[in-house]
Design a protein around this motif. Structure first.
Motif, PDB file in Angstrom:
ATOM      1  N   UNK A  63       5.923  -3.687  18.259  1.00 56.05           N
ATOM      2  CA  UNK A  63       4.394  -3.842  18.008  1.00 56.05           C
ATOM      3  C   UNK A  63       3.921  -5.008  18.706  1.00 56.05           C
TER       4      UNK A  63
ATOM      5  N   UNK B 163       0.882  -1.247  -0.015  1.00 57.42           N
ATOM      6  CA  UNK B 163       0.050  -0.057   0.061  1.00 57.42           C
ATOM      7  C   UNK B 163       0.980   1.381  -0.050  1.00 57.42           C
ATOM      8  N   UNK B 164       2.017   1.350   0.706  1.00 55.17           N
ATOM      9  CA  UNK B 164       2.891   2.274   0.992  1.00 55.17           C
ATOM     10  C   UNK B 164       3.327   2.670  -0.632  1.00 55.17           C
TER      11      UNK B 164
ATOM     12  N   UNK C 198      10.168  -1.072   9.229  1.00 60.42           N
ATOM     13  CA  UNK C 198       9.001  -1.752   9.095  1.00 60.42           C
ATOM     14  C   UNK C 198       9.386  -3.153  10.073  1.00 60.42           C
TER      15      UNK C 198
ATOM     16  N   UNK D  54      -5.331   7.309  12.602  1.00 61.93           N
ATOM     17  CA  UNK D  54      -5.302   5.793  12.896  1.00 61.93           C
ATOM     18  C   UNK D  54      -4.829   5.786  14.213  1.00 61.93           C
TER      19      UNK D  54
ATOM     20  N   UNK E 134       9.001   6.765   9.256  1.00 57.51           N
ATOM     21  CA  UNK E 134       8.723   6.298   7.850  1.00 57.51           C
ATOM     22  C   UNK E 134       8.444   7.704   7.344  1.00 57.51           C
TER      23      UNK E 134
ATOM     24  N   UNK F 241       4.257   4.034  18.052  1.00 56.96           N
ATOM     25  CA  UNK F 241       3.433   3.874  16.673  1.00 56.96           C
ATOM     26  C   UNK F 241       3.654   5.171  16.199  1.00 56.96           C
TER      27      UNK F 241
ATOM     28  N   UNK G 118      -2.898  10.458   8.045  1.00 56.57           N
ATOM     29  CA  UNK G 118      -3.643   9.356   8.128  1.00 56.57           C
ATOM     30  C   UNK G 118      -2.998   8.432   9.184  1.00 56.57           C
ATOM     31  N   UNK G 119      -1.842   8.243   9.549  1.00 49.42           N
ATOM     32  CA  UNK G 119      -1.434   7.240  10.601  1.00 49.42           C
ATOM     33  C   UNK G 119      -1.866   8.124  11.866  1.00 49.42           C
TER      34      UNK G 119
ATOM     35  N   UNK H 270       0.858  10.855   4.566  1.00 51.90           N
ATOM     36  CA  UNK H 270       1.011   9.813   5.481  1.00 51.90           C
ATOM     37  C   UNK H 270       0.863   9.798   7.048  1.00 51.90           C
TER      38      UNK H 270
ATOM     39  N   UNK I 111      -9.256   5.893  17.262  1.00 54.65           N
ATOM     40  CA  UNK I 111     -10.173   4.962  17.952  1.00 54.65           C
ATOM     41  C   UNK I 111     -10.597   5.596  19.261  1.00 54.65           C
TER      42      UNK I 111
ATOM     43  N   UNK J 266       2.411   1.906  23.529  1.00 58.93           N
ATOM     44  CA  UNK J 266       2.162   1.472  22.271  1.00 58.93           C
ATOM     45  C   UNK J 266       1.843   2.494  21.124  1.00 58.93           C
TER      46      UNK J 266
ATOM     47  N   UNK K 237       7.361   5.687  14.988  1.00 66.06           N
ATOM     48  CA  UNK K 237       7.536   4.925  13.964  1.00 66.06           C
ATOM     49  C   UNK K 237       7.027   5.401  12.687  1.00 66.06           C
ATOM     50  N   UNK K 238       5.756   5.801  12.653  1.00 65.60           N
ATOM     51  CA  UNK K 238       5.204   6.739  11.507  1.00 65.60           C
ATOM     52  C   UNK K 238       6.224   7.917  11.159  1.00 65.60           C
TER      53      UNK K 238
END
Lengths: 107, 164
Positions: free
Chosen positions: B69, B43-44, B62, B141, B122, B115, B137-138, B134, B145, B111, B118-119
């Motif tokens: 993770x 997807x990336x 990753x 995400x 990236x 994340x 969106x991340x 990117x 939630x 966590x 990490x994003x």
């Protein structure tokens, strides 16, 4: 012999005609027949398709044009399908990436 | 209906069938071809148009991030199980259960932080505009939630906590 038979048939026909006399035609019989004929002509005209339909059909059903039209339609449908399918695929790939980096417990 | 009209109707129906048929076939073929990529990072590459070098760097990051993770995921799952067992004992929200909830929240926050880190790492491999997209969106995400739950409890909702 033959003449005798014919004479007998003539007689028989006459007797039969006298036994079932044909009723006299009504005075406006001819007029009503013509009216019926006119009406059926009108109905037939009404059922006839408009001229533009026939022109359009004669244009559409020319083999070259029909094939070209079918190809264009195939391309339009196929193109839309590719766009739709790749959007779906992109979504699936995104979900797969997210599943790999974001534990369900956190999402 | 006259014959030419019937023929015209048949032509129109055939045209619709042709478009619909080719749409379905192309859509199915396309999604079948690409919907189950073997690579998690497909997807990336697809979305952010990364080159080979960029993809290699992203893959490295990753692969380094995955065990981290997984470890958080395992910890959260273990704590949740243990909390569930406590609640199943039927003693309600005891001090021990509350402590478990706090622990889950702490691990979850760690966590989420890892994340985000990490994003960000990236995103630094990507060109600026792609990196911005990117990250946006991340981040959504990572935080989304909980925001969803919190929003549902806020004054924006009719039956939210604002009434208490």
């Amino acid at each position: 012999m033959k003449e005798e038979i014919e004479a007998k048939e003539d007689r028989l026909s006459r007797v039969l005609r006298q036994a079932r006399p044909a009723p006299a035609l009504s005075p406006r019989f001819q007029e009503s027949v013509w009216r019926c004929i006119e009406r059926s002509d009108l109905e037939a005209e009404h059922l006839e398709s408009p001229v533009w339909v026939e022109r359009l059909l004669s244009l559409l059903l020319r083999p070259r044009l029909a094939i070209a039209g079918a190809m264009v339609l195939l391309l339009i449908g196929g193109g839309m399908g590719v766009l739709d399918g790749s959007a779906e695929a992109r979504q699936a790939a995104r979900d797969q990436y997210i599943a790999s980096v974001a534990p369900y417990a956190v999402r | 209906m006259s014959r030419p009209l019937v023929i015209l109707l048949a032509v129109v129906l055939a045209a619709v069938a042709l478009v619909a048929g080719s749409f379905l076939v192309a859509s199915r073929m396309c999604s079948r071809q690409f919907s189950r990529p073997t690579d998690d990072l497909a997807w990336l590459q697809m979305e952010f148009h990364l080159g080979k070098g960029q993809m290699a760097r992203v893959r490295e990051l990753h692969d380094r991030y995955l065990p981290v993770c997984q470890s958080y995921c395992d910890q959260i799952t273990a704590e949740k199980r243990s909390l569930q067992a406590l609640l199943d004992e039927g003693r309600g929200a005891t001090e021990e259960a509350v402590a478990k909830l706090n622990e889950i929240a702490r691990i979850r926050a760690q966590c989420q932080a890892s994340m985000l880190l990490h994003f960000e790492e990236v995103s630094r491999v990507m060109p600026p505009e792609q990196a911005r997209r990117y990250l946006e969106e991340m981040r959504r995400l990572t935080l989304g939630f909980h925001e969803q739950i919190e929003n549902s409890m806020s004054g924006d909702q009719a039956d939210g906590h604002a009434h208490h």
